[in-house]
Design a protein around this motif. Structure first.
Motif, PDB file in Angstrom:
ATOM      1  N   ALA A  53      63.980  71.375  34.975  1.00 12.78           N
ATOM      2  CA  ALA A  53      62.845  70.893  35.762  1.00 12.78           C
ATOM      3  C   ALA A  53      61.952  72.077  36.114  1.00 12.78           C
ATOM      4  N   VAL A  54      60.709  71.770  36.501  1.00 15.00           N
ATOM      5  CA  VAL A  54      59.753  72.785  36.943  1.00 15.00           C
ATOM      6  C   VAL A  54      59.327  72.436  38.366  1.00 15.00           C
ATOM      7  N   LEU A  55      59.314  73.436  39.244  1.00 16.25           N
ATOM      8  CA  LEU A  55      58.786  73.265  40.599  1.00 16.25           C
ATOM      9  C   LEU A  55      57.456  73.994  40.669  1.00 16.25           C
ATOM     10  N   ASP A  56      56.393  73.263  40.942  1.00 16.43           N
ATOM     11  CA  ASP A  56      55.059  73.858  41.072  1.00 16.43           C
ATOM     12  C   ASP A  56      54.737  73.922  42.561  1.00 16.43           C
ATOM     13  N   ILE A  57      54.963  75.093  43.141  1.00 14.62           N
ATOM     14  CA  ILE A  57      54.792  75.278  44.583  1.00 14.62           C
ATOM     15  C   ILE A  57      53.349  75.681  44.847  1.00 14.62           C
ATOM     16  N   GLY A  58      52.631  74.805  45.531  1.00 11.80           N
ATOM     17  CA  GLY A  58      51.193  74.987  45.706  1.00 11.80           C
ATOM     18  C   GLY A  58      50.473  74.439  44.497  1.00 11.80           C
ATOM     19  N   CYS A  59      50.722  73.175  44.186  1.00 13.71           N
ATOM     20  CA  CYS A  59      50.203  72.595  42.926  1.00 13.71           C
ATOM     21  C   CYS A  59      48.724  72.269  42.970  1.00 13.71           C
ATOM     22  N   PHE A  79      54.362  70.589  44.941  1.00 16.36           N
ATOM     23  CA  PHE A  79      54.326  70.682  46.403  1.00 16.36           C
ATOM     24  C   PHE A  79      52.914  71.061  46.807  1.00 16.36           C
ATOM     25  N   GLU A  80      52.262  70.200  47.592  1.00 20.50           N
ATOM     26  CA  GLU A  80      50.892  70.466  48.033  1.00 20.50           C
ATOM     27  C   GLU A  80      50.706  69.857  49.418  1.00 20.50           C
ATOM     28  N   PRO A  81      50.574  70.703  50.457  1.00 24.14           N
ATOM     29  CA  PRO A  81      50.483  70.168  51.817  1.00 24.14           C
ATOM     30  C   PRO A  81      49.109  69.664  52.245  1.00 24.14           C
ATOM     31  N   THR A  82      48.026  70.144  51.623  1.00 25.82           N
ATOM     32  CA  THR A  82      46.699  69.738  52.093  1.00 25.82           C
ATOM     33  C   THR A  82      46.369  68.330  51.600  1.00 25.82           C
ATOM     34  N   PRO A  83      45.900  67.461  52.480  1.00 25.25           N
ATOM     35  CA  PRO A  83      45.706  66.047  52.128  1.00 25.25           C
ATOM     36  C   PRO A  83      44.805  65.805  50.922  1.00 25.25           C
ATOM     37  N   LYS A 109      61.656  77.432  57.171  1.00 22.09           N
ATOM     38  CA  LYS A 109      62.095  76.557  58.257  1.00 22.09           C
ATOM     39  C   LYS A 109      61.651  75.126  57.976  1.00 22.09           C
ATOM     40  N   ASN A 110      62.389  74.189  58.531  1.00 20.52           N
ATOM     41  CA  ASN A 110      62.005  72.786  58.472  1.00 20.52           C
ATOM     42  C   ASN A 110      61.207  72.454  59.723  1.00 20.52           C
ATOM     43  N   GLY A 111      60.199  71.621  59.584  1.00 23.32           N
ATOM     44  CA  GLY A 111      59.394  71.228  60.740  1.00 23.32           C
ATOM     45  C   GLY A 111      57.929  71.157  60.382  1.00 23.32           C
ATOM     46  N   PHE A 112      57.105  71.800  61.199  1.00 30.43           N
ATOM     47  CA  PHE A 112      55.668  71.826  60.996  1.00 30.43           C
ATOM     48  C   PHE A 112      55.149  73.234  61.265  1.00 30.43           C
ATOM     49  N   SER A 113      54.121  73.639  60.520  1.00 35.81           N
ATOM     50  CA  SER A 113      53.525  74.968  60.691  1.00 35.81           C
ATOM     51  C   SER A 113      52.018  74.895  60.498  1.00 35.81           C
ATOM     52  N   THR A 114      51.334  75.887  61.026  1.00 33.18           N
ATOM     53  CA  THR A 114      49.897  76.027  60.818  1.00 33.18           C
ATOM     54  C   THR A 114      49.650  76.446  59.375  1.00 33.18           C
ATOM     55  N   PHE A 115      48.667  75.805  58.748  1.00 35.02           N
ATOM     56  CA  PHE A 115      48.324  76.068  57.354  1.00 35.02           C
ATOM     57  C   PHE A 115      46.850  76.415  57.298  1.00 35.02           C
ATOM     58  N   HIS A 116      46.518  77.513  56.620  1.00 39.79           N
ATOM     59  CA  HIS A 116      45.133  77.994  56.536  1.00 39.79           C
ATOM     60  C   HIS A 116      44.430  77.351  55.340  1.00 39.79           C
ATOM     61  N   VAL A 117      43.343  76.630  55.624  1.00 35.88           N
ATOM     62  CA  VAL A 117      42.513  76.031  54.577  1.00 35.88           C
ATOM     63  C   VAL A 117      41.320  76.949  54.378  1.00 35.88           C
ATOM     64  N   ASN A 118      41.162  77.441  53.141  1.00 38.62           N
ATOM     65  CA  ASN A 118      40.138  78.446  52.835  1.00 38.62           C
ATOM     66  C   ASN A 118      38.961  77.849  52.072  1.00 38.62           C
ATOM     67  N   THR A 119      37.896  78.624  51.973  1.00 39.26           N
ATOM     68  CA  THR A 119      36.715  78.215  51.223  1.00 39.26           C
ATOM     69  C   THR A 119      37.098  77.852  49.792  1.00 39.26           C
ATOM     70  N   LYS A 121      39.784  76.394  47.856  1.00 36.53           N
ATOM     71  CA  LYS A 121      40.952  75.570  48.193  1.00 36.53           C
ATOM     72  C   LYS A 121      42.213  75.990  47.432  1.00 36.53           C
ATOM     73  N   GLN A 122      42.069  76.648  46.293  1.00 38.95           N
ATOM     74  CA  GLN A 122      43.238  77.105  45.543  1.00 38.95           C
ATOM     75  C   GLN A 122      43.980  78.231  46.255  1.00 38.95           C
ATOM     76  N   THR A 123      43.368  78.811  47.277  1.00 35.93           N
ATOM     77  CA  THR A 123      43.985  79.926  47.993  1.00 35.93           C
ATOM     78  C   THR A 123      44.521  79.523  49.362  1.00 35.93           C
ATOM     79  N   ASN A 124      44.551  78.228  49.670  1.00 37.79           N
ATOM     80  CA  ASN A 124      45.114  77.770  50.937  1.00 37.79           C
ATOM     81  C   ASN A 124      46.551  78.264  51.063  1.00 37.79           C
ATOM     82  N   SER A 125      46.987  78.574  52.296  1.00 39.06           N
ATOM     83  CA  SER A 125      48.306  79.183  52.444  1.00 39.06           C
ATOM     84  C   SER A 125      48.851  79.097  53.855  1.00 39.06           C
ATOM     85  N   LEU A 126      50.186  79.152  53.950  1.00 32.27           N
ATOM     86  CA  LEU A 126      50.826  79.361  55.249  1.00 32.27           C
ATOM     87  C   LEU A 126      50.550  80.778  55.743  1.00 32.27           C
TER      88      LEU A 126
END
Length: 181
Positions: A53-59, A79-83, A109-119, A121-126
């Protein structure tokens, strides 16, 4: 000159008509200069079917997932957190039963964290943007907003979603793992 080239690259890579050609050009250029190319390395591993399998983290919108699907017949988990990006990836791959997209960020960690949405969008990140990042990407790393996203540890996700002893190829764009207190 560097600033002009970065702007040109950003323009070509952000346009759906020129993106494929820009990626091919960069891959050829890296090959001629004997520079590492993570995407080509991943494609090589996928073609060899070393993994199950392949995991694409930040797809993002699922473009790399589409690349993997043309190379090998492996399941791909994105895996993509931004709606907005998550919805685009789900719609893009809705008819492919080998693709499953999760709306979460992998973290320590499991839970919720602040996520930075950038100009760009491919560079959005924790992770917050570093000075080196601004030097390379310029203003496209400017934060537009911070959102709260679901996070999960990779080990926990793996236990819930994958059979034991599954070999995977992981595609991610950063070697840093956020360390939250």
């Amino acid at each position: 000159m560097k600033s002009y080239m970065l702007k040109l690259h950003s323009l070509l890579i952000s346009n759906s008509y020129t993106r494929r050609y820009q990626k091919t050009f960069l891959s050829l250029l890296r090959g001629m200069l004997n520079c590492p190319d993570a995407n080509n390395d991943l494609r090589f591993l996928v073609k060899k079917e070393i993994a199950q399998a392949v995991l694409d983290i930040g797809c993002y919108t699922g473009e790399t997932i589409a690349d993997f699907n043309t190379i090998a017949n492996l399941p791909v988990y994105g895996f993509e957190p931004t709606p907005g990006s998550y919805n685009s990836a789900v719609i893009r791959h809705r008819n492919n039963n080998k693709v499953k997209i999760f709306q979460l960020a992998l973290s320590n960690k499991n839970g919720f964290s602040t996520f930075h949405v950038n100009t760009n969008k491919q560079t959005n990140s924790l992770l917050d943007t570093s000075a080196d990042g601004y030097g390379t990407w310029g203003s496209s790393l400017q934060h537009e907003e911070n959102i709260l996203v679901k996070t999960q540890m990779l080990d926990d996700w793996f236990t819930e979603n994958m059979p034991p002893a599954t070999k995977v190829i992981v595609k991610k764009w950063t070697s840093k793992v956020p360390n939250y207190q």
